[in-house]
Design a protein around this motif. Sequence first.
Motif, short mmCIF file in Angstrom:
data_model
loop_
_atom_site.label_atom_id
_atom_site.label_comp_id
_atom_site.label_asym_id
_atom_site.label_seq_id
_atom_site.Cartn_x
_atom_site.Cartn_y
_atom_site.Cartn_z
N ARG A 1 44.66 25.64 32.15
CA ARG A 1 43.27 25.70 32.16
C ARG A 1 42.71 24.81 31.22
O ARG A 1 41.65 24.09 31.77
CB ARG A 1 43.08 26.99 31.49
N ASP B 1 40.29 35.18 27.96
CA ASP B 1 40.68 35.95 29.14
C ASP B 1 41.79 36.76 28.73
O ASP B 1 43.01 36.35 28.24
CB ASP B 1 41.19 35.18 30.13
N THR C 1 47.96 33.99 37.68
CA THR C 1 47.12 33.64 36.79
C THR C 1 47.49 32.32 36.01
O THR C 1 48.79 31.91 35.96
CB THR C 1 47.28 34.73 35.62
N LEU D 1 45.64 36.19 29.81
CA LEU D 1 46.32 35.54 28.87
C LEU D 1 47.51 36.08 28.16
O LEU D 1 48.44 35.62 27.32
CB LEU D 1 45.95 34.26 28.25
N ASN E 1 48.74 34.58 24.85
CA ASN E 1 49.62 33.20 24.92
C ASN E 1 48.63 32.13 25.10
O ASN E 1 48.47 31.62 26.18
CB ASN E 1 50.67 33.61 26.17
N TYR E 2 48.20 31.74 23.99
CA TYR E 2 47.21 30.66 23.87
C TYR E 2 47.21 29.94 22.48
O TYR E 2 47.45 30.45 21.73
CB TYR E 2 45.88 30.79 24.41
N ASP F 1 47.97 29.64 33.22
CA ASP F 1 48.13 29.80 31.69
C ASP F 1 47.10 29.03 31.13
O ASP F 1 46.42 28.28 31.50
CB ASP F 1 49.64 29.56 31.28
N TRP F 2 47.36 28.82 29.68
CA TRP F 2 46.21 28.27 28.82
C TRP F 2 46.54 26.68 28.98
O TRP F 2 45.47 26.01 29.12
CB TRP F 2 46.56 28.60 27.41
#
Length: 709
Positions: free
Chosen positions: A485, A617, A479, A620, A623-624, A481-482
Motif C-alpha cells: 500500500r 485497515d 489483501t 492488516l 502488521n504494519y 499488505d502495508w
Amino acid sequence: MHSTSIPHAQSIPIISTSLQFCRVSHARVMAHLEIISFLVTVLLHSLNPALAVSAATGQDQFVFSGFSGTTNLTLDGTATVTADGLLELTNGSVQLKGHAFHRSPVRFRESLSSPVRSFSASFAFAILTTYPGLSCHGIAFTIAPSTDFSSALAAQYMGLANIDDNGNATNHFFAAEIDTMQNVEFQDVNNNHVGVDINGLRSVAAHTAGYYDDDTNGSGSFHDMNLISGEVMQAWVEYDGEATRISVTIAPVGMTKPVRPLVTAVYNLSNVLLEPSYVGFSSATGPINSHHYILGWSFGMGGFAPAIDIARLPKLPRLTAKPRSKVLEISLPIATATFIVALGTLVVVLLRRRMRYAELREDWEVDFGPHRFSFKDLFHATDGFKDKNLLGKGGFGRVYRGVLPKSKVEVAVKRVSHESRQGMKEFVAEVVSIGRIRHRNLVQLLGYCRRKGELLLVYDYMPNGSLDKYIHCKGERPTLDWAQRLHIIKGVATGLLYLHERWDKIVIHRDIKASNVLLDKELNGRLGDFGLARLYDHGTDPQTTHMVGTMGYLAPELLRTGKASTLTDVFAFGIFILEVTCGQRPIKEDDQGDDQLFLVDWVLDHWHNGTLLETVDTRLQGNYNTDEAYLVLKLGLLCSHPSACARPSMQKVLDCLDGDAPVPELASTQSSLNMLALLQNKGLNPYIVSCPPSSTMSFGTISDMSGGR
C-alpha cells in the motif's frame, strides 16, 4: 651463406631451412614470420572474411561481413545469430532487451595515464516492424566496461540503464543511439533520430535521421531517412582523440560515407571509458512488436574501420505475407469482372447497410497521425467488443481488453458515448497531447478512434486491474499488505508530481480515486483515466469553471467556484491516501451503521482523540509500521485540508513520504471545519456517492471504472 629476400610465398621453405642450419639475426627471423602471418591471413580471407579477423589485426581491428560461423560474440537476452548470418538483437517480443559484444575487450589507451585514442566503427543495420508507422525502441552502438546489463531495463532505456542509475557517471558507457521513439523524459527531438549518449539515455547531441549531400565545401542539402522503413542502412561512429570530437553519420547501405556528419559532439571520452572496455550493441523493445538487426560490423582502433563487404551481407527476412504471384494478380480480376458487374448494385446496398467499420474522420485529425487507430483493428482486437472481454463499466462507457491483431500488444479499449460535436476538436487535441506523456506511474494513453456517436480511447493493459478491487471488494482479491500500500501511494504521488510540475505543461487530473489507480504485473500503482484531465501552460491559470469529478473527492473550493487547480488534485490525493490506509470509502457508515459520514471527518475525530492508528485497515491485523502509518494518515489529513492554501504541493508530499522532510503540523482551524457541513451549506446531498448525470459532466467522463487497463 648469402642473405636472401623473400618476395612471395614460394620462398617460405627457405625460411625454414635458414632457421634450422644457419645463424640469422633475430630481426630477420621476425620479418620472415610477419610475412608468413600475412600470407596466412590472405588465405583465410579468401575462404571466409569473418574468420580472418583475429589473425589479421588482433583485438584493435575487426570486420564482420555477416555473422555465420563466428564465435567472437558474447550474446545475451533476445540476441542471437540466425541461420542466414544475421545478428538479431530483438526477435519481436515486447518489453525485452538483447546485447551483442565482441568477445575480446579493446584497450583504448596506450597506457593507463594516456587519453583515449581515436577509433572508428561502421555497421549495417535494419529495423523491421509488423505495425505500420510504429516501432520500439531502437539500436545503440555501445562501449562499456562490462557486458553485464542484467539490471538495465527495456523500452526507452534500450537495455543500457534503469530508472535509478540513468545518467550516473559511474556507468562509464558511451553509446550512439538509433532511436525510433520520442521519450519526453529524455527530451528526445522526435521519434526518428540519431543521438550521442554518455552514461545515460538523455543525448548530449541529437538530430533527425538523414544525411547531407556532398559538395565542394562538405555541406550539402539534407535528406530525411525513415529508420523503420525496413531498408538496410549503414552507420559510422568516429572519435577523434586529439580534438575529443564524436561524429555519427548514417546513409543508405552501399552509399559512400557522406563528408558531413549527421551528429557531432565535443566530449572527452577519457573521462568516461574505463580500461579495457567492450564494444558491441544494445537494443530493446517496448509495447510494439519490433525486430532489430545488424548485418555487418567493423571496428578500427587508431584509424578508420575496415570496409564492410556489402555484397556478402545476409538478406533480411520478410515479416509480412509474401506477395501474390503475377498469374494470380492478372487472372483474379478477369475471373471476377463479370460477377462484380452483375452484382455491383447489390454490393453497394449491402455495404451501406453493413458499415461495421465506418469511422468519423475530419480534416483537422490529419495532424494527429499515428495516435489514431482504425476501428477495424479495435473491433477485431476485442472480438467485436464481446462481454467476455469486458473489464469494467461506468455511467459513461465500458472498457474492454483486447489484443491488437498486427502487433499482438495487449490493450484496454474504452468506448465513450458522445452526442455532440461541440468541443470535439479541442478534446481530441488534449487526448493526443496526454498521449505524449510517458511515466512509470501513469497509464499510457496510446491513441484514439472516432466512430459515429462514440469515441474510443486505447490504453496500456494493466493485468492486475484497479486498486479499489483490492481495497473494497472483500474476498475477490487478496489483501494488500502495508508495504504494498505504501509503495502504491508513493507511486501515485510520483506520477501526480510529474503531471503538476515536471512535464512541459501542467496537467490537472480532476478525478483521482482508487478506481482510477491501476496495478501492473508487479503491483506498481499507475494513475489512469485522463478523460477529465485538463492541460495548461506553466505560469498561467486554468480557465475551466465546470465542476467535474466524483463526490467524496471534491475539494470545498471546487464546490464554490467550479475552478479546478493542482491543489484540488492534492485534496483528492489526500482522500485517496486515507482510503488506501483505512480500507474505507470516502463516504462511510458511522460506527452505529445508521448514518453516513465523510472518511476525512472520521479520521480527523480520531486524531483529536489521540486514537489515529485505530483508523488503519483492520484487515492488516496490526502488521504494519506504526511510524509510517501515523505519517501517512497525518499527510492525508493535511492534503485534504478544507483550506486550499494549507495544503502542500506534490513535491512537499513526496519529500514527506521519502523521509526527506517532516509532515507539517495540522492547523487548529481544521478541527472546526468538516466536509459534511461544507456540502450541506452548498445544498448538496452528501450521501450521493455516484457521479452526477452526464448533463453536468464534461465530455469523456468515465467514473468508477473497474478492471485492468
